[in-house]
Enzyme design. Structure first.
Site, mmCIF file in Angstrom:
data_model
loop_
_atom_site.group_PDB
_atom_site.id
_atom_site.type_symbol
_atom_site.label_atom_id
_atom_site.label_comp_id
_atom_site.label_asym_id
_atom_site.label_seq_id
_atom_site.Cartn_x
_atom_site.Cartn_y
_atom_site.Cartn_z
ATOM 1 N N SER A 80 38.952 28.456 50.580
ATOM 2 C CA SER A 80 38.653 29.883 50.509
ATOM 3 C C SER A 80 38.062 30.226 51.968
ATOM 4 C CB SER A 80 37.615 29.868 49.504
ATOM 5 O OG SER A 80 36.438 29.082 49.803
ATOM 6 N N GLU A 111 43.034 43.066 57.454
ATOM 7 C CA GLU A 111 43.749 43.360 56.544
ATOM 8 C C GLU A 111 43.101 43.361 55.127
ATOM 9 O OE1 GLU A 111 46.095 39.624 57.392
ATOM 10 O OE2 GLU A 111 45.734 38.952 55.256
ATOM 11 N N LYS A 113 41.412 42.659 51.453
ATOM 12 C CA LYS A 113 41.364 41.540 50.478
ATOM 13 C C LYS A 113 41.418 42.071 49.196
ATOM 14 C CE LYS A 113 37.637 37.869 49.894
ATOM 15 N NZ LYS A 113 38.134 37.786 48.179
ATOM 16 N N ASP A 115 41.891 41.438 45.347
ATOM 17 C CA ASP A 115 41.138 41.046 44.318
ATOM 18 C C ASP A 115 41.829 40.703 42.873
ATOM 19 O OD1 ASP A 115 38.758 40.259 42.840
ATOM 20 O OD2 ASP A 115 38.173 42.259 42.603
ATOM 21 N N TYR A 224 50.125 37.176 52.031
ATOM 22 C CA TYR A 224 49.296 37.335 53.142
ATOM 23 C C TYR A 224 49.165 35.962 53.998
ATOM 24 C CZ TYR A 224 45.964 36.006 49.751
ATOM 25 O OH TYR A 224 45.140 35.500 48.605
ATOM 26 N N LYS A 312 32.988 41.678 52.612
ATOM 27 C CA LYS A 312 33.015 42.207 51.148
ATOM 28 C C LYS A 312 32.565 43.731 51.030
ATOM 29 C CE LYS A 312 33.025 39.587 47.595
ATOM 30 N NZ LYS A 312 33.684 38.752 46.778
ATOM 31 N N CYS A 406 13.754 47.767 14.711
ATOM 32 C CA CYS A 406 15.072 48.152 14.707
ATOM 33 C C CYS A 406 14.698 49.647 14.694
ATOM 34 C CB CYS A 406 15.912 47.849 13.560
ATOM 35 S SG CYS A 406 17.482 48.392 13.290
ATOM 36 N N CYS A 409 16.480 51.087 11.225
ATOM 37 C CA CYS A 409 15.814 50.711 9.976
ATOM 38 C C CYS A 409 14.296 50.328 9.959
ATOM 39 C CB CYS A 409 16.897 49.798 9.385
ATOM 40 S SG CYS A 409 16.637 48.161 9.821
ATOM 41 N N CYS A 424 18.538 42.816 14.751
ATOM 42 C CA CYS A 424 17.961 43.354 13.524
ATOM 43 C C CYS A 424 18.315 42.488 12.196
ATOM 44 C CB CYS A 424 18.414 44.809 13.290
ATOM 45 S SG CYS A 424 17.723 45.465 11.431
ATOM 46 N N CYS A 430 20.676 48.034 7.081
ATOM 47 C CA CYS A 430 20.579 48.593 8.495
ATOM 48 C C CYS A 430 21.835 49.705 8.457
ATOM 49 C CB CYS A 430 20.150 47.862 9.424
ATOM 50 S SG CYS A 430 20.195 48.731 10.933
HETATM 51 S S1 IVH Z 1 43.703 34.335 53.495
HETATM 52 C C1 IVH Z 1 42.828 30.077 54.755
HETATM 53 N N1 IVH Z 1 44.004 36.793 52.886
HETATM 54 O O1 IVH Z 1 40.619 35.633 49.078
HETATM 55 C C2 IVH Z 1 42.886 31.466 54.486
HETATM 56 N N2 IVH Z 1 42.886 35.613 51.411
HETATM 57 O O2 IVH Z 1 37.911 33.499 49.625
HETATM 58 C C3 IVH Z 1 43.645 31.752 53.315
HETATM 59 N N3 IVH Z 1 42.362 36.703 49.378
HETATM 60 O O3 IVH Z 1 41.289 32.461 48.024
HETATM 61 C C4 IVH Z 1 43.028 32.906 52.573
HETATM 62 N N4 IVH Z 1 43.025 38.858 50.262
HETATM 63 O O4 IVH Z 1 42.625 34.523 47.084
HETATM 64 C C5 IVH Z 1 43.575 35.695 52.567
HETATM 65 N N5 IVH Z 1 44.501 39.028 52.904
HETATM 66 C C6 IVH Z 1 43.877 37.901 52.472
HETATM 67 C C7 IVH Z 1 43.405 37.814 51.365
HETATM 68 C C8 IVH Z 1 42.911 36.647 50.567
HETATM 69 C C9 IVH Z 1 42.461 38.324 49.220
HETATM 70 C C10 IVH Z 1 41.554 35.868 48.466
HETATM 71 C C11 IVH Z 1 42.475 34.346 48.286
HETATM 72 C C12 IVH Z 1 41.299 33.493 48.770
HETATM 73 C C13 IVH Z 1 40.193 34.134 48.776
HETATM 74 C C14 IVH Z 1 39.321 33.578 49.932
#
Ligand code: IVH
Length: 670
Positions: A80, A111, A113, A115, A224, A312, A406, A409, A424, A430
């Site tokens: 992550s 790029e 992120k 979700d 990505y 974020k 409540c 009632c 309640c 009620c």
């Molecule tokens: S790169 C080693 N690029 O964010 C790097 N991750 O906490 C691998 N995610 O588990 C991840 N957009 O699910 C990368 N443009 C993006 C992303 C991305 C979303 C998520 C991914 C990952 C988490 C990172």
């Protein structure tokens, strides 16, 4: 052209159209022409099964067979990213990279992120061979069959586009906002629980055991991250992804290589606003060192790469004045505190009410009426109060005291051990609880009286016509119409629909009467086990616990329900009205205990009966049909073509496999 060549050519052409439509968003033929072509291929494949291919475009529809996922190790762990939340963190990251690279020039690829949930796809010779979820990062679930149904994921890569022999590509599976909203609207109609956000919806869908369901949910995927032994070590991340787009993958258009912190911050600023116009959910920006050589040089910490970081976005937040706290009473009596505030603009909508969850949260916020409060709309649909701006607090404001009685009632509220909510306890007198129980009784999966709805229930209740579910059966057309000629037609319809509901099978009646914790499935099991209402009402705790799926909490709740004289009175009146109080002859006939206590998995294709018929037989004979194979599975009822993964799992767990004929013999049905 030979049939084989024709099949091949149709597949190639359909793949290209899929790519144009789902990846480039630029279709070049009509939906109608696409369907025609697809039908032609389906016909040919049916005729020439020897050319079957799991990666054919016809295979994107999924199947209704239950699958159980195999856990597979990741060739490269799925790490992550470290999170950052402000400009200073971004500068720190930039400086750490600069220092690590000892003065070398570098570029940062910025790029979106996404979700959703991450996925790793493996391709060999241009064919999708596996799709695996992140899992714990070291191993994940093999969800290939589900991944195949996602149209923007290529099953075969574009010929001649120069892809390596073998590689992995990682990305995010998402449910677009439009699909998410449509799905929730549908669920609301069916009284199913709603998904809190598209991420949960995508995740729930991808982990479904039926790929057919996945196909119907319209997921999307952005990729990505490319990796593999054949990816040139001196290459660049951004450029790799541009290539991957040519191979057939959906790659974000919003990517930029930046050289300075200011450029990065500008990118972040731009997308913080612009992301609202994207079709899918994003929650930040990912910054990655672009050169793969430099990435290697910077390396990894135990959890995440040093060459990348996630910024974020802040959840959208507004500040407004709290005017009043009101309290809502739900069907079960649960009390929800609600903040009523000055109207404020938040994430594109006007907000004046927000959830305060429970008494502990109010206490924690040290909330006072007149406070300026922060409201946030995070991943959830309902905005919530997340803080108080104490610098703006003026003296003399009154602290919010959670109510003791409540609001509907007047009963004294109770708090059950281990629960955050207040309740309640006055469940029979009620109003919102009474109306809630009637609404539950008439709902689709219960008595299915669809000419009534919450408004009519409210109206009848206000007018003193109904006070409990049994009163429905005493309603007359003139009472409902109340001398209003225009209402006679709808009133007649309502009375007929109520009458009709006396034919609803006993199983559903057990669900409809609203015993706390007794859902649709438990109601069915109880009905089959006890066969009539009297037997159920007189069952002891021990007898109740014998029923599959009934534990202590449910058993006690059932006992409590039938101990209440008021419920017995309602049941007597329902019986008088003709409501089904026992299993029908039909349901009883052939009912046995032969499979009692057994969990049975159905797999494959059958010759003598349909899967649904087998499911019914299992239930009629006291067994339980379950989706996936586990140690607890009693046996697998297997038809033709049981999947190899299932077979392997059954063998490794030592679960018996029983044929169609053996099964029929077992239940004495030849
Ligand atoms: S790169 C080693 N690029 O964010 C790097 N991750 O906490 C691998 N995610 O588990 C991840 N957009 O699910 C990368 N443009 C993006 C992303 C991305 C979303 C998520 C991914 C990952 C988490 C990172």
């Amino acid at each position: 052209m030979t049939p084989k060549e024709e099949i091949e050519s149709l597949r190639k052409e359909l793949e290209q159209h899929n790519y144009n439509y789902y990846v480039l968003n630029q279709p070049t033929i009509s939906d109608y022409d696409f369907d025609q072509m697809m039908h032609k291929l389906q016909d040919l494949e049916l005729f020439y099964p020897q050319y079957a291919d799991p990666n054919s475009p016809t295979q994107r529809v999924g199947s209704d067979l239950n699958q159980s996922f195999k856990t597979v190790p990741h060739k490269y762990p799925m790490l992550s990213l470290a999170n950052t939340y402000n400009e200073d963190d971004v500068r720190d990251f930039y400086n750490r990279v600069k220092q690590g690279l000892e003065g070398e020039d570098f570029e940062i690829c910025c790029e979106m992120k996404y979700d959703g949930l991450s996925i790793s796809l493996t391709y060999i010779d241009g064919q999708l061979v596996q799709g695996v979820t992140r899992g714990d990062g070291v191993q994940g679930d093999d969800v290939t069959a589900n991944v195949r149904t996602i149209k923007s994921i290529p099953l075969r890569l574009r010929e001649g586009s120069g892809y390596p022999h073998e590689f992995e590509i990682r990305g995010e599976i998402l449910m677009p906002w439009t699909s998410f909203e449509a799905l929730n609207a549908e669920r609301e109609k069916n009284e199913e629980p709603l998904f809190a956000n598209p991420r949960n919806a995508a995740s729930g869908t991808l982990k479904s055991q039926k790929s057919e369901l996945v196909a119907s949910r319209k997921l999307d995927a952005y990729l990505y991250y490319l990796l593999g032994d054949e990816i040139p070590a001196d290459g660049f991340h951004y450029e790799n992804l541009q290539m991957a787009r040519d191979w057939g993958f959906k790659i974000s258009q919003g990517m930029k290589k930046c050289k300075t912190v200011d450029e990065i911050l500008e990118f972040i600023d731009y997308w913080d606003k612009e992301r609202k116009n994207l079709p899918v959910a994003t929650d930040g920006i990912v910054l990655k060192v672009n050169s793969l050589r430099q990435q290697r040089h910077l390396g990894y910490t135990a959890k995440s790469p040093r060459w990348a970081i996630a910024y974020k976005f802040k959840a959208e937040r507004a500040c407004t004045r709290l005017n009043e706290v009101t309290y809502q009473v739900g069907r079960t009596g649960a009390i929800t505190p609600v903040a009523n505030m000055d109207v404020v603009q938040l994430a594109g909508t006007q907000v004046k009410r927000a959830s305060l969850h429970n008494a502990d949260i109010i206490e924690e916020l040290d909330l006072h009426i007149g406070d300026m409060v922060y409201v946030e709309k995070g991943g959830e649909i309902i905005p919530k109060v997340v803080g108080v701006d104490k610098t703006q607090r003026v003296p003399g404001l009154q602290k919010v005291q959670f109510i003791k009685t409540c609001p509907e009632c007047g009963a004294t509220l109770v708090r059950y051990e281990g629960e955050a909510a207040h309740y309640c306890p006055n469940d029979t007198a009620c109003p919102p609880q009474i109306k809630g129980r009637i609404e539950h009784f008439i709902s689709r999966k219960a008595m299915n009286i669809d000419s009534l709805g919450p408004e009519t229930v409210d109206d009848f209740y206000q007018r003193g016509l109904i006070n409990d579910v049994a009163d429905l059966y005493k309603l007359t057309v003139s009472q409902i119409a109340n001398n209003n000629e225009n209402r006679r037609v709808s009133a007649t319809k309502a009375v007929n629909a109520i009458k009709q509901s006396t034919e609803v099978p006993f199983e559903r009646v057990v669900f409809a009467i609203g015993i706390r914790f007794v859902g649709e499935t438990t109601a069915k099991l109880l009905a089959r086990h006890f066969k009539n209402m009297d037997a159920l009402a007189n069952a002891s705790i021990g007898e109740l616990l014998e029923v599959d799926g009934v534990g202590q909490v449910i058993a006690e709740s059932i006992i409590r329900f039938f101990r209440d004289e008021r419920n017995i009175d309602i049941l007597n009146r329902l019986k008088e009205a003709g409501v089904q109080m026992a299993l029908s002859e039909e349901a009883m006939s052939g009912q046995t205990d032969i499979l009692s206590g057994q969990s049975i998995v159905i797999s494959g294709v059958f010759a003598k009966h349909s899967r649904d018929e087998y499911k019914n037989m299992i239930e009629k004979n006291g067994g339980k049909n379950v989706g996936s194979i586990s140690k607890k599975t009693s046996f697998i009822l297997a038809g033709e073509n049981m999947g190899p993964a299932k077979l392997e799992k059954a063998q490794s767990l030592g679960v018996k496999i029983i044929s169609e004929d053996e099964f029929l013999e077992m239940i004495n049905n030849f």
